[in-house]
Design an enzyme around this catalytic site. Sequence first.
Site, PDB file in Angstrom:
ATOM      1  CB  ILE A 158      -0.434  -6.477  12.741  1.00  0.00           C
ATOM      2  CG1 ILE A 158       0.515  -6.123  13.881  1.00  0.00           C
ATOM      3  CG2 ILE A 158       0.201  -6.223  11.372  1.00  0.00           C
ATOM      4  CD1 ILE A 158       0.951  -4.683  13.955  1.00  0.00           C
TER       5      ILE A 158
ATOM      6  CG  HIS B 159      -2.009  -0.990   1.204  1.00  0.00           C
ATOM      7  ND1 HIS B 159      -3.234  -0.714   0.672  1.00  0.00           N
ATOM      8  CD2 HIS B 159      -2.064  -2.282   1.619  1.00  0.00           C
ATOM      9  CE1 HIS B 159      -4.009  -1.779   0.769  1.00  0.00           C
ATOM     10  NE2 HIS B 159      -3.319  -2.751   1.344  1.00  0.00           N
TER      11      HIS B 159
ATOM     12  CB  CYS C  73      -2.081 -24.940 -14.453  1.00  0.00           C
ATOM     13  SG  CYS C  73      -3.315 -26.215 -14.641  1.00  0.00           S
TER      14      CYS C  73
ATOM     15  NE  ARG D  13      -9.315  -7.109   6.200  1.00  0.00           N
ATOM     16  CZ  ARG D  13     -10.505  -7.308   5.663  1.00  0.00           C
ATOM     17  NH1 ARG D  13     -11.547  -7.581   6.432  1.00  0.00           N
ATOM     18  NH2 ARG D  13     -10.674  -7.242   4.356  1.00  0.00           N
TER      19      ARG D  13
END
Lengths: 436, 541
Positions: B395, B99, B461, B370
């Site tokens: 966190i 981020h 794959c 989370r």
Amino acid sequence: MVKTDVLVIGGGPAGLAAAISAKKEGADVILVEREARLGGILKQCIHDGFGLVRYGEKLSGPEYAERFIGEFLELKIKAKLLTFVTSIEKNDKGFKAALVSKEGIEEVQTKSLILATGCRERTSKQVFIHGTRPAGIFTAGTAQHFTNLLGQLPTKRCVILGSGDIGLIMARRLTLEGAKVLGVYEVKPTPSGLTRNIHQCLYDFDIPLYLSHTVTRVFGDDRLTAVEVVKVDEKMQVISGTEEIVECDALILSVGLIPENEIAEDLDVEIDPKTKGPKCDTHLMTSVPGIFSCGNALHVSDLVDYVSESGETAGKYAAHFALQFQDADNKNISSYTGVLGDGKLVDIEIGDNILYFVPQSLNLETDLSSVIVYFRSKDVFDNSKLKIKVDGKVVFEKKYAFLRPPEMEKLKLDFASFGITDKSLILAEVEVGVSE
Amino acid sequence: MDSWSDIVDVCSSVAIHGSHIHVVNDIKFTGDKIPPMRIPSLSDETLSGKTPDVLIIGGGISGCAIARELTKWNLSVMLLEKEADFALGASGSNDGEVHVGFDLSKGSLKQKYVLLGNKIFDQITDELDVPFKRIGQYAAFTQSWLFIPICLLALWRRFYDGVWDTRIVTRKKLLKKNSTFSKKMKFAVYNSSAGVVCPYGLTIAYAENAAENGAELYLNTAVLDMETDKDGNITSVTTNRGKVYPKVVINAAGVFADDVAEMAKDRFYSIYPRRGTNSIQDKKAAKNIDTIASVQYINKAMFKKGHTKGGGLMRTVHDNVLAGPDAVETYKKEDTSTNAESIKTVYDKQKGTVPANSERDIITYFTGVRAPTFEEDFIIEWGRKCPNMIHCSGIQSPGLTAAPAFAFDIEKMVVEKLNPEKNKNFNPRRQGVPSLKNMDLEKRAEMIKKNPDYGIIICRCEEISKGEIIDALNRPLCPPTVDAIKRRVRPGMGRCQGGFCSPLVMQIIAEERGLKLSDVKKASTEAVVLYGETKGGALHG
């Protein structure tokens, strides 16, 4: 750089038949197989019933494969085993493939290409089964690999979702190995597998078949401990309040097969959304000149006999394409079209009640007097009629007492006699409710 | 109270974001039984009597990053993880976004560490040999009237909060560069430094590098209890593998951080778990997007109460498309089961981002839980009543971005307390398993010549060779499970989801580790895949 006329990708029944037929037409052939042995999925299909159409006898999968492997070896066709195609590109001499094996990287230049890559199984997440992520969720083919090739039991007490043929075969197989199969659950109101398998694999072993049922959730943190089954309505939507928890240690899925066409798509081959295989003409050539498709990569067949048959067609014409290409060696492939693809393609449209129709188009430059076609109906129909119409006029019809989507129909048609021109509108449809 | 959402509402409403006074939830939940923490079945005395300088509880991104940074010093570092592999909690089941912090204001620990973390990601991923791509992020808006306010916010973020790369992109430029995006978009905020990483790949890399530098890391090892002295210091820690006597304890226990704090009689915050579900799509869908994108709406519902985690579409570092996550409160800390509603929520929202993107391309989906506090910020500090415990708690997103940065600060805190010497042998560089598929043909041929197993493709794959699987098994700390191999070198991550390769992978694991096939498990030691030989199985060998 190795050069060849025809490169076959896949050493299962379609690839073997294609390689043999291309070789017999006089082409140089190389077959690439990523596994250590030829035969494809037939290696693990130790049940019988293979070859009834072709040989009039009941063979096991490995026995059926052996007949082709024997001929393949006799013809001294080059096979590259444990070899993987990492990339293919189109160039002015045809196609260049890069192969990976223990020996390193090898590049092969070929004039025509046969994609006999088979199909893969739909997974639990693709049918949106939710819940935890335990061990004990297998596709039927994977369970079959464990049981038949490795001699290992993947379950003691299981639920099977989907009444596809491999699921039915595994219901019987696991029962014979001492596992308890609690039931086969099918979301549709009719079975997805062959009628003979419903009888021989379920009814003969008292395994219940629950139609209009599905599995929505799995439970268990480590190994699967239970599944939630529900009833569905005619639109296949869950009927709330019908949830039932079935305790078991495995969920085995037989919920559909998907043709493997990633190589084809990379080469810009047009895919038919109905078959999920390449759109082909009567020579099983795809929309890219020089690329041919056969077997379950073309469309998922119910019987291996048809897989071999389409392989033979693709092999024969891939060889023709390559040999003609040789004569025009200095010409670029895109300007070379010759007999096999001069743009005179007429599509066969599909009308009412047909799920799919193969081939999808006719090449008017080619001999259309005896074309093998395959089709499946959209639903279960009694007393129905296949009709081929050219510009609205019925040019061919055939009565069927019974049509079922799991059972593929095969016909040989004389399109040459139908008076087709490049402006014709060809339609295949099934009329239902035809009186006796 | 019998409604969990009421309890969350009460606690959230009294919580002051950014405050150092935390809400401790002691309201009794009567609606259902809160499931106890799952404990590994393993029980032995391997760790009995050990006296590590530092004991880290939790093998997620926080714990593993801290362990690695501490190995720069002559300290005995021990890390305990109760699951069968690293990053099996929130660290492994997030979207992998690195981020930029556009949604965060100055003053919070989240904001401080996300800025620092984003900056050092290139260096960290280079040292640890983990793929990382800065693919940029668009937060698009469909409401024209927001243009001025968002421009002002962008300026503020850029010049006051320090998100240096914030730019506004007009509709024309946005759609020219991203032709698949929804035509309803009016403008977007763009941050070029946003990136993607494999979250469990990074965590495992940290763990491996920590092990290579001398840390002891134990899987299947849970902390069950602690003893403290009169000053509040932890004197011993009881595990399912014996009692240990650490000098310093670091609480990086994720959703169980408040439970661990309670063991140390230092529970000054509560964790209230929040589920998030992500879907992974076939690589074919990658033609739809080569960046990170989302559509932001401003509506009344957002002012009511918002833990609507952004969510969006992104091209992952492995070139799949990921959609998600959503945000749903739960009282079950380990409930990672998925449900249909979550997938639907995510896709309904993403239709507005890239209309052509379809749930039909989904190949798998997963849920993580989370570990936020009610104050919605990280807690990184020494214990308040327990002087030898460092809390690394609360966190959640952007924890993956922030962890490399706060691991340095926690390292400093430990060094100040214990005054160790430098570890002269510390090697910051880890060599990952080579990825042959991504090599040019010459280099690949050279590798195969050295090791022919690199030429045997096991996973069709993802194009993974036997050699890469064996390499992964020979890395430190690799459990002999199908999932551990899948998470390290990716066989089974593709569109067939292991249908073709799982029997082959199991055979390789069995051969390499000298195990019976039936002893090769899926994930945990209890996750049996095979029940032994069939009737005629012995004949097959």
